[in-house]
Design an enzyme around this catalytic site. Structure first.
Site, PDB file in Angstrom:
ATOM      1  N   LYS A   1       0.871  -1.223  -0.185  1.00 18.32           N
ATOM      2  CA  LYS A   1       0.203   0.216   0.318  1.00 18.32           C
ATOM      3  C   LYS A   1       0.859   0.976  -0.103  1.00 18.32           C
ATOM      4  CE  LYS A   1      -3.263  -2.080   1.969  1.00 18.32           C
ATOM      5  NZ  LYS A   1      -4.480  -2.642   1.038  1.00 18.32           N
TER       6      LYS A   1
ATOM      7  N   ASP B   1      -8.994  -5.271 -12.883  1.00 15.93           N
ATOM      8  CA  ASP B   1      -8.370  -5.907 -11.733  1.00 15.93           C
ATOM      9  C   ASP B   1      -8.455  -4.581 -10.779  1.00 15.93           C
ATOM     10  OD1 ASP B   1      -7.227  -6.510  -9.422  1.00 15.93           O
ATOM     11  OD2 ASP B   1      -4.913  -6.480 -10.976  1.00 15.93           O
TER      12      ASP B   1
ATOM     13  N   GLY C   1     -17.033   7.349  -7.766  1.00 16.80           N
ATOM     14  CA  GLY C   1     -16.421   8.082  -6.931  1.00 16.80           C
ATOM     15  C   GLY C   1     -15.458   8.617  -5.792  1.00 16.80           C
TER      16      GLY C   1
ATOM     17  N   ASP D   1      -5.162   2.560  -3.398  1.00 18.04           N
ATOM     18  CA  ASP D   1      -3.883   3.449  -2.793  1.00 18.04           C
ATOM     19  C   ASP D   1      -3.612   4.050  -4.513  1.00 18.04           C
ATOM     20  OD1 ASP D   1      -3.582   1.588  -1.301  1.00 18.04           O
ATOM     21  OD2 ASP D   1      -2.635  -0.160  -2.332  1.00 18.04           O
TER      22      ASP D   1
HETATM   23  O1  RIB Z   1      -4.026  -1.416  -1.695  1.00 21.29           O
HETATM   24  C1  RIB Z   1      -3.243  -3.069  -2.872  1.00 21.29           C
HETATM   25  C2  RIB Z   1      -2.024  -3.865  -1.943  1.00 21.29           C
HETATM   26  O2  RIB Z   1      -2.324  -4.852  -0.497  1.00 21.29           O
HETATM   27  C3  RIB Z   1      -1.357  -4.526  -2.873  1.00 21.29           C
HETATM   28  O3  RIB Z   1      -0.206  -4.228  -3.331  1.00 21.29           O
HETATM   29  C4  RIB Z   1      -0.912  -5.624  -2.112  1.00 21.29           C
HETATM   30  O4  RIB Z   1       0.460  -5.495  -1.537  1.00 21.29           O
HETATM   31  C5  RIB Z   1      -1.319  -5.402  -0.653  1.00 21.29           C
HETATM   32  O5  RIB Z   1      -1.021  -4.156   0.360  1.00 21.29           O
END
Ligand code: RIB
Length: 284
Positions: A38, A230, A209, A236
């Site tokens: 993250k 995906d 949103g 993040d």
């Molecule tokens: O939010 C997605 C992330 O959560 C992935 O990349 C994985 O590593 C986990 O940390």
């Protein structure tokens, strides 16, 4: 400059037609090894958009650590504050189903070795925004938020994975980022989220949103409609884009509107970091 405090993981991703139940085995596709975590995802998303970004975290002295370092370098993320730990690089075991949804088990490894004393090495004079997520120890995040607030730096926290935050940490956040499921568990309505203590809250609403909650009210910002491949790392990407725009001087609603667009684009490609758009892709 934007400082990201959080994890870096190697994502071991396998496509499955459906997830196995307890005691069951299902066959999946070939395993893809993709840079994730993250914190690293947030940093890479922000750097791709042109922000000046540094990651505070830890990697193992192993092949997955090299994979992560390369991805961070190639995206322009400063890794001066990424320690090399004697523990293995964090790994996330991810299944992705045909609807683009994922489920994840994280083995934190080196991420567990990020300590409050690592935060004490930060020179806050160059930092405008600190953004944290919770795959590194909560104690370290709480220390980072306190240090940022004391230095006049704006602390942002993505409540992922979900954890109980100390009151003092919550009170400093501007904003706290939560998804709509967490928001529903935390308060009966979006405007009541401020009663938890943060200065502002942004609720991510997936394809719809985001909602920006401040003492002046609740403002919804839309996301473009896209074809989902995906969703891994979309939250993040949102946190990275939002924090990058706040560091650039945008107000919270403008930053959230931009971040909703970035997160939508990120779900149109596989993986976390490889799916993040550049500023020109967002503009186009
Ligand atoms: O939010 C997605 C992330 O959560 C992935 O990349 C994985 O590593 C986990 O940390």
């Amino acid at each position: 400059m934007l400082l990201v405090l959080g994890s870096a993981n190697a994502d071991l991703v396998v496509e499955v037609s459906r997830r196995p139940g307890a005691g069951e085995t299902v066959l999946g596709g070939d395993t893809a090894v993709i840079p994730g975590g993250k914190g690293a995802n947030t940093a890479v998303a922000a750097a791709r958009l042109g922000a000046s970004v540094s990651l505070l975290g830890a990697l193992g002295d192993d092949g997955y650590g090299s994979l992560l370092r390369s991805s961070l370098h190639d995206s322009g993320v400063d890794t001066t504050l990424v320690a090399t730990s004697s523990r293995p690089t964090g790994i996330a075991y991810i299944t992705v189903t045909p609807d683009g949804e994922n489920s994840i088990v994280v083995s934190p490894g080196a991420n567990s070795a990020v300590t409050p004393s690592d935060v004490d090495a930060v020179d806050w004079s160059q930092v405008r925004v600190l953004v944290c997520s919770l795959e590194v120890p909560l104690e370290t995040v709480a220390h980072g938020v306190r240090a940022a607030a004391e230095a006049g730096v704006r602390p942002v926290l993505n409540l992922s994975p979900v954890a109980q935050l100390p009151e003092e940490t919550l009170a400093a956040l501007d904003p706290l980022i939560v998804n709509e499921h967490e928001a529903a568990q935390l308060a009966p309505s979006f405007d009541k989220l401020l009663d938890l203590g943060p200065k502002s809250v942004v609720v991510t609403l997936g394809a719809r949103g985001a909602a920006v909650v401040t003492p002046s009210g609740v403002t919804e910002v839309p996301a473009p409609s896209v074809e989902v491949v995906d969703t891994t790392g979309a939250g993040d990407a949102f946190a990275g884009a939002l924090s990058a725009r706040l560091a650039a001087g945008d107000d919270l609603t403008a930053a959230a509107a931009y971040a909703a667009k970035v997160a939508a684009l990120s779900v149109t490609k596989a993986g976390a970091q490889p799916s993040y758009p550049s500023a020109s892709e967002v503009a186009g």
